[in-house]
Design a protein around this motif. Structure first.
Motif, short mmCIF file in Angstrom:
data_model
loop_
_atom_site.label_atom_id
_atom_site.label_comp_id
_atom_site.label_asym_id
_atom_site.label_seq_id
_atom_site.Cartn_x
_atom_site.Cartn_y
_atom_site.Cartn_z
N ASN A 99 32.24 87.56 -8.02
CA ASN A 99 32.90 88.59 -8.79
C ASN A 99 34.59 87.88 -9.02
OD1 ASN A 99 30.93 90.72 -9.38
ND2 ASN A 99 30.77 90.50 -7.16
N GLY A 113 44.82 85.36 -11.31
CA GLY A 113 45.37 86.45 -10.43
C GLY A 113 45.94 85.77 -9.31
N ILE A 122 51.54 92.42 -4.02
CA ILE A 122 52.29 92.89 -5.04
C ILE A 122 51.96 94.64 -4.91
CG2 ILE A 122 52.50 93.59 -7.55
CD1 ILE A 122 50.87 90.62 -8.13
C1 HEC Z 1 39.64 88.85 -14.70
C2 HEC Z 1 40.45 88.13 -13.66
C3 HEC Z 1 40.42 88.87 -12.22
C4 HEC Z 1 39.06 89.12 -11.29
C5 HEC Z 1 37.89 88.85 -11.81
C6 HEC Z 1 39.59 89.58 -10.27
N1 HEC Z 1 40.94 89.68 -10.16
FE1 HEC Z 1 42.00 90.39 -8.76
N2 HEC Z 1 43.66 90.41 -9.93
C7 HEC Z 1 43.98 89.72 -10.93
C8 HEC Z 1 45.17 89.87 -11.71
C9 HEC Z 1 45.85 89.21 -12.98
C10 HEC Z 1 45.89 90.40 -10.31
C11 HEC Z 1 47.58 90.68 -10.61
C12 HEC Z 1 47.56 92.29 -10.71
C13 HEC Z 1 49.23 92.68 -10.70
O1 HEC Z 1 50.00 91.59 -10.94
O2 HEC Z 1 49.46 93.70 -10.56
C14 HEC Z 1 45.10 90.71 -9.49
C15 HEC Z 1 45.21 91.28 -8.24
C16 HEC Z 1 44.46 91.38 -7.35
C17 HEC Z 1 44.93 92.05 -5.78
C18 HEC Z 1 46.32 92.26 -5.47
C19 HEC Z 1 46.99 91.50 -5.03
C20 HEC Z 1 48.28 92.00 -4.45
O3 HEC Z 1 49.25 90.98 -4.51
O4 HEC Z 1 48.69 92.82 -4.30
C21 HEC Z 1 43.68 91.89 -5.05
C22 HEC Z 1 43.55 92.52 -3.77
C23 HEC Z 1 42.55 91.52 -5.75
N3 HEC Z 1 43.23 91.18 -7.12
C24 HEC Z 1 41.41 91.39 -5.30
C25 HEC Z 1 40.27 90.90 -6.33
C26 HEC Z 1 38.80 91.04 -5.71
C27 HEC Z 1 38.32 91.35 -4.30
C28 HEC Z 1 38.28 90.67 -6.81
C29 HEC Z 1 36.79 90.49 -7.01
C30 HEC Z 1 36.16 91.88 -6.83
C31 HEC Z 1 39.02 90.36 -7.82
N4 HEC Z 1 40.15 90.44 -7.47
C32 HEC Z 1 38.75 89.95 -9.49
C33 HEC Z 1 42.86 89.11 -11.87
C34 HEC Z 1 41.61 89.14 -11.42
#
Ligand code: HEC
Length: 170
Positions: A99, A113, A122
Motif C-alpha cells: 500500500n 511522500g 511532520i
Molecule cells: C498517494 C501517496 C501516498 C501513499 C500511498 C501513502 N502515503 Fe504516507 N504520506 C504521503 C504524503 C504526501 C505525506 C506527507 C503529508 C504531509 O505533508 O503532511 C505522507 C505522510 C505520511 C506519514 C507522516 C510522516 C511525517 O513526517 O509525519 C506517515 C507516517 C505515512 N505517510 C505513512 C504511510 C503508510 C504507512 C502508508 C501505507 C499504508 C502510506 N503512508 C501511504 C503520501 C502517501
C-alpha cells in the motif's frame, strides 16, 4: 386534429441534415404503457420506501453487517492491547509493500511522500502518532486516510514496521 392525415412529412429536412420526420400519432399500446407506468410509479414508490422499507442505505448496511460477520474485525480494545512482535513487524512490512511503496519508496526513503526513516517528522514519530497519521491521512497534502481501507489491526502493524524502520527512537 380534424385535418390530421397520417404519414405527412413535416418538411424540415433542411434543418436536420436531410432527415425527414412524420408527425404520426403514437401507437395505442405505447400510450397505454406510458399511462400505466405514470399511474404505477407512485404506488411503487410508496411501497418501496414505506411498506417494504427498502433503500440503498439499508441494503448497503445489510451487506456491511454480513461482511462484518464473515470477516470479524478486532475490537478497538483488542487492537489497543496488541504488542509489537517480530511477526507483527513482518506483517506490517507486507502491508507497507502493498500500500505504501508507491509514495514512500521501497526503502521508506520517500518520493511523493516524505522520508520515513529520518529524524524529521511532520506529524510526530511516536508509534501512536504514526498510527494516527496513517489512520486519518493528511488528505490536503496527498496522504490518503488508511483507517477505513486497512482497519485498525493492519494500521497498527504497518505503523509498527514504519516505527521500527525509522522513528523508533522517538
Ligand atoms: C498517494 C501517496 C501516498 C501513499 C500511498 C501513502 N502515503 Fe504516507 N504520506 C504521503 C504524503 C504526501 C505525506 C506527507 C503529508 C504531509 O505533508 O503532511 C505522507 C505522510 C505520511 C506519514 C507522516 C510522516 C511525517 O513526517 O509525519 C506517515 C507516517 C505515512 N505517510 C505513512 C504511510 C503508510 C504507512 C502508508 C501505507 C499504508 C502510506 N503512508 C501511504 C503520501 C502517501
Amino acid at each position: 386534429m380534424s385535418n390530421y392525415t397520417p404519414d405527412q412529412v413535416l418538411g424540415h429536412s433542411d434543418e436536420a441534415d436531410g432527415i425527414e420526420e412524420y408527425d404520426n400519432r403514437l401507437p395505442r399500446w405505447w400510450v397505454g404503457l406510458f399511462v400505466f407506468s405514470v399511474a404505477w410509479s407512485p404506488a411503487y414508490a410508496v411501497h418501496y420506501h414505506f411498506v417494504a422499507e427498502r433503500s440503498q442505505a439499508g441494503e448497503w448496511q445489510a451487506e456491511m453487517d454480513a461482511a462484518a460477520e464473515r470477516w470479524p474485525q478486532p475490537t478497538a480494545e483488542a487492537v489497543a492491547s496488541m504488542t509489537v512482535t517480530p511477526e507483527v513487524v513482518a506483517e506490517g512490512e507486507a502491508i507497507y509493500k502493498t500500500n505504501c511503496i508507491a509514495c514512500h519508496g521501497p526503502e521508506l526513503k520517500g518520493g511523493i511522500g516524505p522520508d520515513l526513516t529520518d529524524a524529521t517528522w511532520i506529524h510526530g514519530g511516536s508509534r501512536d502518532q504514526i498510527v494516527a497519521t496513517v489512520t486519518n491521512g493528511v488528505t490536503e497534502k496527498g496522504m490518503p486516510p488508511w483507517g477505513p481501507v486497512l482497519g485498525a489491526e493492519k494500521v497498527f502493524k504497518v505503523a509498527a514496521y514504519v516505527h521500527q524502520k525509522g522513528g523508533g527512537q522517538y
